[in-house]
Write a protein that holds these residues in place. Structure first.
Motif, PDB file in Angstrom:
ATOM      1  N   UNK A  83      26.282 -32.346 -71.864  1.00 28.00           N
ATOM      2  CA  UNK A  83      25.088 -31.596 -72.226  1.00 28.00           C
ATOM      3  C   UNK A  83      25.414 -30.616 -73.337  1.00 28.00           C
ATOM      4  N   UNK A  84      24.536 -30.545 -74.316  1.00 30.18           N
ATOM      5  CA  UNK A  84      24.627 -29.529 -75.353  1.00 30.18           C
ATOM      6  C   UNK A  84      23.707 -28.391 -74.927  1.00 30.18           C
ATOM      7  N   UNK A 103      21.136 -34.096 -73.787  1.00 33.12           N
ATOM      8  CA  UNK A 103      22.154 -35.037 -73.338  1.00 33.12           C
ATOM      9  C   UNK A 103      22.810 -35.677 -74.566  1.00 33.12           C
ATOM     10  N   UNK A 104      24.134 -35.799 -74.516  1.00 30.88           N
ATOM     11  CA  UNK A 104      24.862 -36.461 -75.614  1.00 30.88           C
ATOM     12  C   UNK A 104      26.002 -37.282 -75.041  1.00 30.88           C
ATOM     13  N   UNK A 105      26.563 -38.140 -75.871  1.00 27.38           N
ATOM     14  CA  UNK A 105      27.721 -38.918 -75.443  1.00 27.38           C
ATOM     15  C   UNK A 105      28.988 -38.071 -75.597  1.00 27.38           C
ATOM     16  N   UNK A 137      14.049 -38.975 -74.468  1.00 26.95           N
ATOM     17  CA  UNK A 137      14.928 -38.462 -75.523  1.00 26.95           C
ATOM     18  C   UNK A 137      14.138 -37.512 -76.426  1.00 26.95           C
ATOM     19  N   UNK A 138      14.775 -36.400 -76.773  1.00 30.94           N
ATOM     20  CA  UNK A 138      14.137 -35.513 -77.736  1.00 30.94           C
ATOM     21  C   UNK A 138      14.043 -36.223 -79.078  1.00 30.94           C
ATOM     22  N   UNK A 158      16.080 -37.276 -69.701  1.00 34.54           N
ATOM     23  CA  UNK A 158      17.179 -38.196 -69.442  1.00 34.54           C
ATOM     24  C   UNK A 158      16.694 -39.622 -69.648  1.00 34.54           C
ATOM     25  N   UNK A 159      17.625 -40.477 -70.000  1.00 36.44           N
ATOM     26  CA  UNK A 159      17.284 -41.875 -70.277  1.00 36.44           C
ATOM     27  C   UNK A 159      16.822 -42.574 -69.003  1.00 36.44           C
ATOM     28  N   UNK A 160      16.172 -43.709 -69.162  1.00 39.41           N
ATOM     29  CA  UNK A 160      15.725 -44.499 -68.019  1.00 39.41           C
ATOM     30  C   UNK A 160      16.908 -44.888 -67.132  1.00 39.41           C
ATOM     31  N   UNK A 161      18.035 -45.222 -67.745  1.00 40.60           N
ATOM     32  CA  UNK A 161      19.221 -45.607 -66.979  1.00 40.60           C
ATOM     33  C   UNK A 161      19.741 -44.433 -66.156  1.00 40.60           C
TER      34      UNK A 161
END
Length: 187
Positions: A22-23, A37-39, A87-88, A147-150
């Protein structure tokens, strides 16, 4: 359009995941915060800049930002103005043409940090998505609609496995809302 300036505060890991972080960003007054959320790779890049590691001066983002500053009189601005599919949505604007260029929200944060480009969030979106900022907090809140669907499905599965039915109900409702919005009626 009203907008709030965002300031990058740091990176936080998401407990239970190895590849997502998280940023953390606050408004200028440090009263409200949002999380993006980021990778893991993006988290590492931002941590390098936060720690002011010297090698970053010759890394691609810094080099390109310096070239752009030296070869152009354009001024840029970054704006987060919507949430689409968890997603933003972030947009890079040139102040002269106002031509929009879509950019991943986490990349917008990196570009803001590296290039000194102001990052804003549309005020109403900030009001809806932000939580009170506490500098000494040990955890952060993450709005479920970012957050993403996954990730949403994984969180739902975990809530059910943990018998946290109140959370599972909330997550299921978000999943249904997304399915209706996307025109998908499958459950």
């Amino acid at each position: 359009m009203l907008k709030e300036r965002l300031i990058f505060k740091g990176v936080s890991e998401i407990v239970g995941t190895e590849d997502l972080c998280l940023l953390l960003l606050t408004d200028e007054a440090k009263k409200r915060q949002i999380t993006i959320v980021c990778d893991k790779a993006m988290a590492v890049q931002l941590e390098l800049r936060a720690k002011r590691i010297p090698i970053t001066r010759i890394m691609l983002p810094e080099v390109l930002c310096n070239l752009l500053k030296n070869c152009s009189d354009a001024n840029f601005e970054l704006l987060i103005d919507d949430i689409i599919d968890g997603q933003y949505r972030a947009i890079l604007y040139d102040d002269k043409t106002m031509a929009p260029t879509l950019i991943r929200a986490s990349d917008a944060v990196l570009l803001s940090v590296v290039g000194g480009i102001p990052l804003y969030m549309e005020s109403e979106l900030m009001r809806r998505q932000s939580v009170t900022y506490n500098e000494h907090s040990r955890g952060v809140s993450l709005p479920v609609n970012t957050i993403s669907d996954e990730m949403l499905q994984a969180a739902l599965d975990k809530a059910i496995a943990d018998e946290n039915y109140e959370l599972a109900s909330h997550l299921r409702d978000e999943k249904k809302r997304r399915n209706k919005k996307g025109g998908n009626t499958d459950e």
